[in-house]
Each structure stands twice: as structure tokens, then as C-alpha cells.
Scaffold this active site. Structure first.
Site, PDB file in Angstrom:
ATOM      1  NE  ARG A 239      -4.382  -1.206   0.214  1.00 62.80           N
ATOM      2  CZ  ARG A 239      -4.669  -2.280  -0.493  1.00 62.80           C
ATOM      3  NH1 ARG A 239      -3.743  -2.776  -1.306  1.00 62.80           N
ATOM      4  NH2 ARG A 239      -5.852  -2.867  -0.399  1.00 62.80           N
ATOM      5  CD  GLU A 268      -2.913   3.634  -5.221  1.00 58.31           C
ATOM      6  OE1 GLU A 268      -1.828   3.086  -4.956  1.00 58.31           O
ATOM      7  OE2 GLU A 268      -4.007   3.013  -5.232  1.00 58.31           O
ATOM      8  CG  HIS A 287      -3.391  -0.398  -6.251  1.00 58.00           C
ATOM      9  ND1 HIS A 287      -3.836   0.342  -5.194  1.00 58.00           N
ATOM     10  CD2 HIS A 287      -3.442  -1.688  -5.836  1.00 58.00           C
ATOM     11  CE1 HIS A 287      -4.136  -0.447  -4.181  1.00 58.00           C
ATOM     12  NE2 HIS A 287      -3.906  -1.689  -4.547  1.00 58.00           N
TER      13      HIS A 287
END
Length: 319
Positions: A239, A268, A287
Site C-alpha cells: 500500500r 491514487e 496498483h
């Protein structure tokens, strides 16, 4: 009984056609918004009360969102994937909203990406590819992985899968976890469990594979980077907020971090306003580590299983 369901997970949305038969079977009326990465808290607050359940991505299900949902119809929040750091679990429990996730489902997929990033850092294949496409015959001297020390932070299902791959590459392995690492795994691949300071000081390449918790927010901060060897590599498939990006930029400038591969970021989707885009020694992802067709189809069904189970439980309680 028909339940109205919101789906906010991008991989599931991209493969939604494969779920239609199951939705019909389970009497689910599904709403599928157009999402790049996640809905905002404000967006969720505007719509959440209309739904009996959600199959969620990384959207911020804060206490505020959950309270509004509870005042409406919300009964169930099924997380697609592993990380539940965006969900206020305490608030959900207090409000009587069922929550679930899909643990131990992406070990191989994320480990493949972590290894791929590490190989790119070692051999710069992405730069060679770009050069050859432009007519240049680039010869970059790479770095051998055999004999290098890999420090893996978070040795759960994903971290263990990463460690096994690195072992095959001939790397020496250090592992840190808040829990004891499986002894059989340690013996199998000659992994040594160490404290964080030792891992920071000894690793040539540090890989983040842990959950995000309040305790490890900005785990990699200025102090941590200062403990590392000059020229350390960093790979983050966990993360974004585990890394203090301002401290990382300073470490890149000083040479403490020679190269980095980041699949995740503090904010993000990442924009071109982020200073990290100016560092050619940083490889950037979107991601996307868990996103293979096989994994997505598998987890879609697990998430639906969890959702339906908890919707039925909630219905029984209210009958």
C-alpha cells in the site's frame, strides 16, 4: 427477495459479464458505476443509502459513509480483495453492518509482479526496450540477483510467495513480520526472521508486502531510509501510505535508494503532479498487481459468496 448491490471494484467491473448469470441466480440488482480507481467519500455519501450491499474496491468506507448507509438500506460490505484499510471496521461492527474480505487469494499474482519489478530494476529491460524501439542499440550493464540480500516486510501469503521466488533466484532472504513467520517456510527457503532495523541495515533490496495498518503508516520514513545501505532498492506491492513519499524523494536524491519500483502510491490514481514522475530510476505501476484474468474470475465468485451469505444472515435476523 431482490437485493440492490453496488460494485466499485475496477477488476470486477471490467469482468462483470462473467458474473451476470450468478447475479440472476442470487436475485441481485447490480449497479456498476464508471470508476478509474475508487469512489470518493463524498460520492459514496450521495448514493450509499440506496443499496443493500456493496462489493467494494479500495473506496473510503468511513464511519460517515457507513452511518449514512445504515440509515438507508445498507446491511453488507463485501471487500473484493485482501486489504481492508479503507474500511472503518469498528464503525461497521457498531452499526451492525456485516463485513468480509477475500484473504489468501493473490499470493502468486502479486509475487509474480514483485519479481518482475525486481528483474526490471536489476536489468533495466524496460529502458532497453524503449531504446531499441527508437533505433538505439542500448547496452546497459545490469546487476546479478544471486547472492543479494532481499528483505521482505510482511511474510503472509503474498510475502511467502515472493520469498519462494527470490529463493529460486539465488537471493539471501530476511523477513520481518509482526507475527512469527512459519518455521517450515524459513527452513525450506533459508529465510531468517529479523527485526526491522536489521532488515533495513542488511538488505540490498527491500520489498513491501504487508497490510496497511495505523501502526505502519509511513513505516518507511526518514529514519528508516537513513538506516539503509547506500544504493538500496525498494519494491512496493503493498500500500502506498506505508512509504513517506517525501522521505523517499530525499532518499533518491541522496542515493540511499538507488532504484525503486512502486505499484502503489500515497494518493491514487497518481497524477503527473507527483514529483516521483521526474525520477527515471523509479518504475511506476497502477496498483494492478493482483489483476490477472484467472485471479479476477476466482475472486469475483468468492466476493459474491461472501455478499450473499451475509445478506441472508441479515435477512434472517430481521425476519
Amino acid at each position: 427477495m431482490t437485493w440492490k448491490i453496488l460494485i466499485t471494484c475496477p477488476p470486477m467491473l471490467a469482468s462483470i459479464d462473467s458474473c451476470q448469470e450468478r447475479f440472476k441466480l442470487e436475485n441481485l440488482e447490480v449497479v456498476t458505476p464508471n470508476i478509474v480507481q475508487q469512489l470518493s467519500e463524498e460520492e459514496l455519501c450521495q448514493i450509499i443509502a440506496d443499496f443493500d450491499g456493496v462489493i467494494a474496491g479500495d473506496d473510503p468506507f468511513s464511519a460517515k459513509v457507513l452511518e449514512i448507509g445504515k440509515k438507508g438500506k445498507l446491511k453488507v460490505l463485501a471487500k473484493w480483495g485482501i486489504g481492508v484499510d479503507a474500511i472503518d471496521l469498528k464503525a461497521a461492527k457498531n452499526l451492525g453492518i456485516y463485513t468480509s474480505n477475500t484473504p489468501n487469494v493473490f499470493g502468486d499474482e502479486v509475487a509474480d509482479v514483485a519479481l518482475s519489478y525486481t528483474l526490471l530494476l536489476a536489468r533495466q529491460l524496460h529502458k532497453i526496450d524503449a531504446a531499441v524501439r527508437q533505433g538505439n542499440w542500448l547496452k546497459i550493464q545490469g546487476t546479478s540477483l544471486r547472492g543479494k540480500v532481499a528483505g521482505i516486510i510482511g511474510v503472509g501469503s503474498i510475502g511467502a510467495a515472493i520469498a519462494r521466488r527470490f529463493h529460486v533466484m539465488g537471493m539471501n532472504l530476511l523477513g520481518y513480520d509482526v507475527r512469527p513467520i512459519d518455521e517450515k517456510l524459513c527452513q525450506e527457503i533459508n529465510l531468517k526472521q529479523v527485526d526491522l532495523d536489521e532488515l533495513f541495515q542488511e538488505a540490498d533490496c527491500i520489498v513491501l508486502a504487508c497490510n496497511l495498518t495505523p501502526e505502519n503508516h509511513h513505516l518507511l520514513n526518514e529514519k528508516a531510509f537513513n538506516l539503509m545501505k547506500d544504493g538500496t532498492w525498494l519494491v512496493n506491492v503493498a500500500r502506498g501510505p506505508i512509504v513517506d513519499e517525501k522521505a523517499l524523494i530525499s532518499a533518491l536524491d541522496s542515493g540511499k535508494i538507488a532504484k525503486a519500483a512502486l505499484d502503489v502510491f500515497e494518493s491514487e490514481p497518481m497524477t503527473t503532479e507527483n514529483p516521483l514522475v521526474n525520477y527515471e530510476q523509479v518504475i511506476m505501476g497502477s496498483h494492478n498487481g493482483s489483476n490477472t484474468r484467472e485471479a479476477v474470475l476466482r475472486v469475483n465468485q468468492i466476493a459474491i459468496d461472501n455478499l450473499v451469505r451475509d445478506l441472508k444472515r441479515a435477512a434472517e435476523e430481521n425476519s
